[in-house]
Structures are given as C-alpha cells and as structure tokens.
Write an enzyme that holds these catalytic residues in place. Structure first.
Site, PDB file in Angstrom:
ATOM      1  N   ASP A 277       0.823  -1.207   0.000  1.00 16.36           N
ATOM      2  CA  ASP A 277       0.000   0.000   0.000  1.00 16.36           C
ATOM      3  C   ASP A 277       0.860   1.262   0.000  1.00 16.36           C
ATOM      4  O   ASP A 277       1.849   1.352   0.730  1.00 16.36           O
ATOM      5  CB  ASP A 277      -0.873  -0.019   1.267  1.00 16.36           C
ATOM      6  CG  ASP A 277      -1.785   1.179   1.349  1.00 16.36           C
ATOM      7  OD1 ASP A 277      -2.673   1.281   0.493  1.00 16.36           O
ATOM      8  OD2 ASP A 277      -1.604   2.018   2.258  1.00 16.36           O
ATOM      9  N   GLU A 319       1.100  -0.856  -5.119  1.00 19.88           N
ATOM     10  CA  GLU A 319       0.007   0.106  -5.248  1.00 19.88           C
ATOM     11  C   GLU A 319       0.675   1.450  -5.470  1.00 19.88           C
ATOM     12  O   GLU A 319       1.039   2.157  -4.532  1.00 19.88           O
ATOM     13  CB  GLU A 319      -0.869   0.136  -3.998  1.00 19.88           C
ATOM     14  CG  GLU A 319      -2.174   0.889  -4.252  1.00 19.88           C
ATOM     15  CD  GLU A 319      -2.350   2.187  -3.473  1.00 19.88           C
ATOM     16  OE1 GLU A 319      -3.228   2.969  -3.849  1.00 19.88           O
ATOM     17  OE2 GLU A 319      -1.617   2.426  -2.497  1.00 19.88           O
TER      18      GLU A 319
HETATM   19  C1  GLC Z   1      -3.861   3.539  -0.458  1.00 12.02           C
HETATM   20  C2  GLC Z   1      -5.244   2.957  -0.266  1.00 12.02           C
HETATM   21  C3  GLC Z   1      -6.177   4.029   0.230  1.00 12.02           C
HETATM   22  C4  GLC Z   1      -5.663   4.569   1.528  1.00 12.02           C
HETATM   23  C5  GLC Z   1      -4.200   5.015   1.412  1.00 12.02           C
HETATM   24  C6  GLC Z   1      -3.582   5.209   2.755  1.00 12.02           C
HETATM   25  O1  GLC Z   1      -3.811   4.489  -1.442  1.00 12.02           O
HETATM   26  O2  GLC Z   1      -5.683   2.390  -1.452  1.00 12.02           O
HETATM   27  O3  GLC Z   1      -7.485   3.538   0.381  1.00 12.02           O
HETATM   28  O4  GLC Z   1      -6.455   5.662   1.923  1.00 12.02           O
HETATM   29  O5  GLC Z   1      -3.394   4.060   0.753  1.00 12.02           O
HETATM   30  O6  GLC Z   1      -3.329   3.967   3.371  1.00 12.02           O
END
Ligand code: GLC
Length: 639
Positions: A277, A319
């Site tokens: 993430d 991500e």
């Molecule tokens: C990523 C997640 C998102 C979250 C962010 C902080 O972008 O997809 O939902 O708010 O990280 O953890």
C-alpha cells in the site's frame, strides 16, 4: 563461513539436503542485489555488510520454518515462474465483511467466485486496525493479528489453505508507509522512547515541515489537510494521509528490519500476494513531492530479494497510483532491471478508459497507452476498472498536450462529467477531495453508476439501462483482454449501484469513497441466472469473458498489447500476439453510434478464417468488415 555456506547448513538441517541446497542457491542468486541496495540506502548510517548478515539471519529463520504445503507451492512456482501470467488468472477484490460477513463467510462463498472463474482473491485490509476511524483498515495497530470482527489468524491460514486446494491464491494489503497512531511502536515513540521515536518522522517545530510542504501535494486536502499532525508532548509528526496514520521513517534500517519480519510472517501464513500500500511514499526528500524517490525502488528491491529467498512463491504487488512516466519502474524497469514488484496496478489504463468513455474519442488513450514504458516480461500489470479508491485523473500534461487538450481543463471536464454536473452526462458519481487551492478533484461512484446505470434505472428507461450495461461490459472487455491479471471489483459483476445508505454509518459519511464500497447484495446475486435481469446480464457478460479468456493462450501476460490505429476515433483497438498462439484483436466502441470498420484496418494480421470469440450482442464479422453496436466490443482471433 560464508553466508551461503551457513545458509546451506542451516536449511539442510531443518529441511533436508535438497531443500537446503535450494535455499542456498536462492541466497546466492539474490545476495548481490541485497547487498547493493542496502549499501545504497543505509550505507551512510550503518555497516551494510552487518545489516545484510542480520537480515539474512531473519530470512533463514523464515525459510526454515516455512510450512511444508507452502514449500510445495514454492517448488511448483519456481518450476513455472510464469504461473501468475496464465490467462486463466482472474482476480476478485472485496472486503471480507462486506462480501461475506467475515473470513469464515468468505470460505463459504468460494463457489460463487468459481462461477466467475476467479483464481486470485484480494481481500481488502484485514489486519487489526485502530478503533474508530481507520481509513477502511489502512491504519493498523497489529500486523500479527487479524481484525477480530473478521476472525483470527487461524481463520486466515485456513482460508489460504482452502484457496490453495482450489488452485486459487490470496492477496492481502500490507500497509508499509504508515502505522496507526495507536500501534505499539507509535505509542512508544509518543512516550519518548528514542528507538521508537526514530521509527517515525517527528519534528520539534514547524521549520522543516514548512520547508517540506512547499513542494508536497496534499492527498486528502479536504478531510486531512497538510502532511503533518501536531501531537501534544511529541511535536509535528509526518502523516501523509489522515492524522491517525503516522508515516514510518524508512531511512531507519530498524524500520526495514521490522517490516521485513511482517512480510515474512504473512508469507508463512499462506498469503500469496502482498499488495504494498502507498509504496511511492516511503522516502521523503526536501524540495520534491516525496514520492517515487530512487530509494523507494531500492527498498522494494531489497525486500523482494529477502522474500524471494525465504518464500519464492510469494509475489509483491505495487500500489503505485502515479504518473505514467513513474509507473513501470515499480515492475523493476530501470536502466538496469532488478526484480522489484511482480505486479502493479495499471492505473493509466483505468484512467484512460474513463476518460475515453466521457469524450467518446480514443486519441488520448492511444497516445498514453503507446507512450507507456512496457512491463518487463517476467511481470504483469493488474488491469482494473474500479477499486475501493476514488479515481484521480492521472493524465499526464505531456500526453494531453500531445493530442491538443488543455490538461487542467480536461481533468476538470472529467470531474464535471462523472459527478453528473456536465450537461448531458449519464454518470452519477460524486466529487472526492475537491482542493479549492488547485481546483483539482477526484471521483467516487460504482462502475455501474459511472456508466449511467443508476440514472437509467431511476428514470425507468429500459433502453438506457441496456446501453449502460453495454458500456460497463465494453470497459470490462478491455480490462479482461488488454494483458495482465484482470481484477473484478466486488459488485461490478451484478452492476451494483452506489451505496446510498453509507451516510448512516459512522466515519463513512465524510469519506464518500464508501459510496462505491457497498455491502454485497445477495438478493440481487440470486437474480444472476435470470437472463433478463440487470444482474443476469452483467453476470453472464463478465463470466463469459472469464471463460473465453481462460482458453486464449494469447492473453498470457508476458507480452504487452500493441495499440492499433483503425482510423476511427471512436474505436479502441489493440492486438495481442504471443509466440505459439494465434493473434487476437480486441475492439471497443466508445460511442453512441454503431460503427462499421473495414476488416483490413480493424483486424490487421488476422486471416480470413478469424472468428469472434467474445463480443456484445449484435456484433457482426463478415468477409469485408466488422460491425459493432454502440458501446459494443469484440475479441477476434485466428483459429
Ligand atoms: C492507499 C489505499 C487508500 C488509503 C491510502 C492510505 O492508497 O488504497 O485507500 O487511503 O493508501 O493507506
């Protein structure tokens, strides 16, 4: 004794001579990468050779205690390293509670996923979060336990086992960039423990935060402005996202070590894919936006090397929702390739699909998809249309200008269009995080609502309902054929509408991303086999694509698509080729008009024997041309 010799000895004692040799071979293969990356990131602070030794010790512990069934899976995956690139790999993304109550509930719903051809299940954050607001689970207090509302670690292990026995894999989120402010590390930091204070970025006053903020974009300008939070008795703590999510300081090797322990533990529980993430945010540098810094890639490569020694069957998924010129690097595409993440979200494809749906003109999509650096052949994109987050208009200025668009005006148009404000818009989304300073905003809403289904249903207009469904399936037809692992976002298979009840739940009213995080509507799912129902049409369309895809060797993810120019701005077309498989051309009509394309421009390289293997109704292929209905699609392949 060299590290490799020691590894051979330890692993052989625990696992037998043959597996011991394999562990030693993996270390030998990865050692140079590990040493080089750690030296570059941490060499100025600590003796990198000592650090390597310490980390390898941890890695060997994990290798030696890795459960046998997982080692068997590792073996298979080392024999076939392209296992995840198989065309039959199709992902499903859901919240365990919203989909099935809890982890045990998920285990009981695997047959439903089977109907959709799912082989990869991504469960949204499930490790124990803080109480109260937790950003949908992205504020973790304990990486070693499961959210008690969802079950226990034993339930997770059992679920992974069930999935494996069905040939499916499990993906979960790993929040690397920050912990909850209530995580024991953060509590110790707040209590003044210097070792844990060094886990975070804490400043006594505003001097440095102000300097950093000169060039930092705001992620949540509306709900959590700024990137620092003031904590009584502590100071200013770096918190990129919400105030209760404290950024870890990855320039501290202790943070690397602590997070590596988490990675190895989750791997040994049976998790197959870790979704890393917010990966781009790990490293901060004054004078920059503190995203995508070179050290981020080195850290991911070092983690990759460690994990590959202990658990070679485990994948990393980045991500990284970043600009196109920064994206492919997360798959290891640098001047010198080094394994980094195996998977990355193709957010360019996602954004350009929505952009094209609004403009009905594929020129920008062609430009940005052609311009993107191709993925290394040992990796794969994950292609998707919707996820739990908002849609940010990551259209690069360069691409927009190259096709004659004003970048800022185009992004504003997209937000207007999808919030329904633009005259004639069919979409029913909502603006997310409007930044009054820059005028930027993003969009929330389910895929179906953004395709016009909610508006059509509330108007009781059956013809518009059919058109909206065609739009949804046409977009998914690209996601399922572009190349990479397609991800189906829970509810899209039933064309679920925006969740209008979300405002009644605490913590969800302020964050409108919850409108596209509905609870599974199992009553609607009951209608999935009724061919005339909305759910039946959506479900049959998606399941049909999955079945067709699994049979098409040309959709193996190791090669990329070639975006074609059919001479018609309404049609997105791309060819897929793979040695040893027949070629395929996918066509998607992004307009209100039916289109007729001459065969030679629409299907270059395909023979006269080519056949439609997947399409919307009323698609027709003759000896001379191919006809697509409005918002229709077709996959055409040689026999
Ligand atoms: C990523 C997640 C998102 C979250 C962010 C902080 O972008 O997809 O939902 O708010 O990280 O953890």
């Amino acid at each position: 004794m060299s590290l490799v010799t020691e590894a051979r000895r330890r692993a052989a004692t625990a696992l037998g001579a043959v597996e011991g040799e394999a562990v030693a071979a993996r270390l030998e293969l990865r050692q140079a990468d590990l040493a080089a990356t750690l030296e570059q990131v941490y060499g100025a602070k600590v003796d990198a050779a000592d650090l390597v030794e310490r980390l390898v010790d941890r890695v060997l512990d994990a290798a030696c205690s890795r459960p046998k069934p997982l080692r068997v899976l590792d073996r298979r995956r080392e024999i076939d390293p392209s296992w995840f690139q198989d065309p039959a790999t199709i992902g499903y993304v859901c919240y365990a509670d919203r989909f099935a109550g809890d982890l045990s509930g998920v285990r009981r719903r695997l047959d439903y996923l089977g109907e959709l051809g799912i082989t990869y299940l991504h469960l949204m954050p499930l490790l124990r979060p803080r109480d109260g607001d937790n950003d949908g689970g992205y504020a973790v207090v304990d990486y070693g336990s499961v959210d008690p509302r969802l079950g226990t670690m034993a339930d997770l292990v059992n679920l992974a086992g069930d999935l494996h026995s069905r040939g499916m894999s499990l993906c979960i989120d790993l929040v690397l960039n920050h912990t909850a402010a209530e995580h024991p590390w953060a509590l110790a930091a707040a209590a003044g423990d210097p070792a844990y204070r060094a886990f975070y970025r804490v400043f006594a006053d505003r001097e440095l935060p102000d300097r950093f903020e000169r060039t930092l974009p705001e992620v949540f300008p509306d709900q959590a402005p700024g990137s620092f939070t003031q904590v009584d008795g502590v100071g200013w703590v770096w918190a990129t996202f919400n105030d209760y999510q404290w950024d870890l300081d990855w320039s501290n090797p202790e943070v690397f070590d602590a997070m590596l322990t988490v990675v190895l533990d989750l791997a040994n529980r049976g998790v197959d894919v870790l979704r890393l993430d917010a990966a781009p945010f790990l490293w901060k540098r004054e004078g920059t936006d503190s995203q995508n810094q070179p050290e981020v890639h080195l850290i991911l490569q070092a983690l990759r090397a460690c994990c590959a020694i202990a658990a070679p069957g485990v994948l990393f998924k980045a991500e990284a929702i970043v600009a196109p010129q920064q994206l492919t690097q997360y798959l290891g595409a640098h001047d010198r390739f080094r394994p980094e993440c195996d998977l990355a979200y193709h957010n360019q494809l996602m954004v350009t699909l929505w952009s094209t749906l609004a403009t009905r003109d594929v020129t920008l999509a062609r430009q940005s998809l052609t311009n993107l650096r191709p993925a290394p052949s040992s990796t794969a994109w994950v292609t998707y249309l919707r996820c739990h987050d908002d849609i940010g208009w990551a259209v690069s200025d360069e691409d927009a200008r190259a096709v004659g668009l004003d970048p800022a005006a185009h992004r504003r148009f997209l937000s207007d269009f999808y919030s329904g404000a633009h005259p004639g818009s069919f979409a029913r989304g909502a603006l997310f995080q409007l930044n009054p300073r820059t005028g930027d905003s993003r969009i929330s809403g389910t895929a179906a609502a953004l395709c016009g289904l909610d508006a059509a249903r509330s108007a009781g207009d059956d013809e518009e309902v059919a058109i909206a469904l065609r739009r949804l399936l046409m977009l998914y037809s690209v996601v399922y054929s572009f190349g990479g692992i397609p991800l189906l976002y829970m509810g899209d298979e039933l064309a679920l509408p925006n969740d209008e009840r979300r405002a009644q739940s605490a913590g969800q009213a302020e964050d409108n991303r919850w409108m596209h995080r509905p609870r599974m509507d199992w009553a609607a799912a009951q209608r999935r086999h009724e061919p005339a129902s909305v759910e039946g049409r959506a479900f049959a369309g998606i399941a049909g694509m999955a079945a067709a895809r699994a049979r098409l060797a040309v959709l193996q993810s190791g090669t990329g698509p070639e975006v074609l120019d059919t001479g018609d701005r309404r049609v997105l077309a791309f060819a897929r080729r793979h040695p040893g498989a027949s070629g395929l051309v996918a066509l998607a009509n992004f307009s209100d008009d039916p289109v007729l394309l001459p065969r030679e421009t629409a299907l270059p390289g395909l023979s006269l024997e080519a056949r439609v293997v997947q399409s919307s109704e009323s698609t027709e292929l003759t000896a001379y041309d191919v006809a697509l209905p409005s918002w229709g699609h077709a996959w055409v392949t040689d026999p």
